[in-house]
Design an enzyme around this catalytic site. Structure first.
Site, short mmCIF file in Angstrom:
data_model
loop_
_atom_site.label_atom_id
_atom_site.label_comp_id
_atom_site.label_asym_id
_atom_site.label_seq_id
_atom_site.Cartn_x
_atom_site.Cartn_y
_atom_site.Cartn_z
N CYS A 164 0.87 -1.18 0.00
CA CYS A 164 0.00 0.00 0.00
C CYS A 164 0.90 1.23 0.00
O CYS A 164 2.09 1.13 -0.32
CB CYS A 164 -0.98 -0.01 1.17
N ASN A 206 2.45 1.53 4.35
CA ASN A 206 2.70 0.28 5.06
C ASN A 206 2.35 0.37 6.54
O ASN A 206 3.01 -0.22 7.38
CB ASN A 206 4.14 -0.18 4.85
N CYS A 221 -1.40 0.72 7.28
CA CYS A 221 -2.84 0.40 7.37
C CYS A 221 -3.17 -0.83 6.54
O CYS A 221 -3.23 -1.94 7.05
CB CYS A 221 -3.70 1.58 6.90
N ARG A 222 -3.39 -0.62 5.25
CA ARG A 222 -3.89 -1.71 4.40
C ARG A 222 -2.93 -2.87 4.26
O ARG A 222 -3.33 -4.02 4.39
CB ARG A 222 -4.25 -1.16 3.01
N SER A 223 -1.66 -2.58 3.96
CA SER A 223 -0.77 -3.72 3.70
C SER A 223 -0.46 -4.53 4.95
O SER A 223 -0.43 -5.77 4.86
CB SER A 223 0.50 -3.29 2.96
N ASP A 265 -8.09 3.35 1.16
CA ASP A 265 -7.20 3.73 2.25
C ASP A 265 -8.03 4.27 3.41
O ASP A 265 -8.69 5.30 3.29
CB ASP A 265 -6.22 4.79 1.76
#
Length: 162
Positions: free
Chosen positions: A7, A10, A12-14, A124
């Protein structure tokens, strides 16, 4: 097989995607056969833990990502990982800009790669609230489940023999 979830920062999402994938893989016949990591296309948060809201969201779903640390995507990742799985098209474009020409085919959008057809982007949640983190988790968990099914069912995946 080695999978890298990517993401922007690095945090939140990933890391949530890494956690969801690891949890699904550990509960499947693929346990011990797949390496999962995460990275961000930007290096702003290098060495920092995931956003506390991401940690709390993952924890609500029984996954601990608190020990992960942010790192920036590197060209060498394209030679180490079999698949570079990006959260959105901007991350994919940024990842492809780093990719050695012979490894560009390793990069893809996570959701379509996993077989999710209802959405192609993991939004995001950083500027949102817990609802936004939950929405992203739902997509990442669905991608993790679909990825495990895909990799378990395909003889050419390199994981499960014919």
């Amino acid at each position: 097989m080695k999978l890298l979830v990517v993401c922007l920062g690095n945090i939140c999402r990933s890391p949530m995607g890494e956690g969801a994938l690891r949890a699904r893989i550990e509960r499947s016949p693929l346990a011990g056969r797949i390496e999962v990591d995460s990275a961000g296309t930007a290096g702003w948060h290098h060495g920092k833990p995931p956003d506390p809201r991401a940690v709390a969201c993952a924890r609500r779903h029984g996954v601990d990502i608190s020990g992960l640390r942010a790192r920036q995507l590197q060209p060498a990742d394209f030679l180490h990982f079999d698949h570079i799985l990006c959260a959105d098209p901007d991350n994919l474009d940024d990842a492809l800009a780093l990719a050695p020409p012979e490894a560009r085919a390793r990069a893809a959008l996570l959701l379509p790669w996993a077989g999710i057809t209802a959405a192609s982007v993991v939004p995001d949640p950083y500027y949102g609230d817990d609802t936004d983190f939950e929405h992203s988790w739902t997509l990442l968990e669905a991608a993790a489940e679909a990825a495990v099914q895909r990799l378990s069912a395909r003889p050419d995946s390199g994981i499960i023999g014919p």
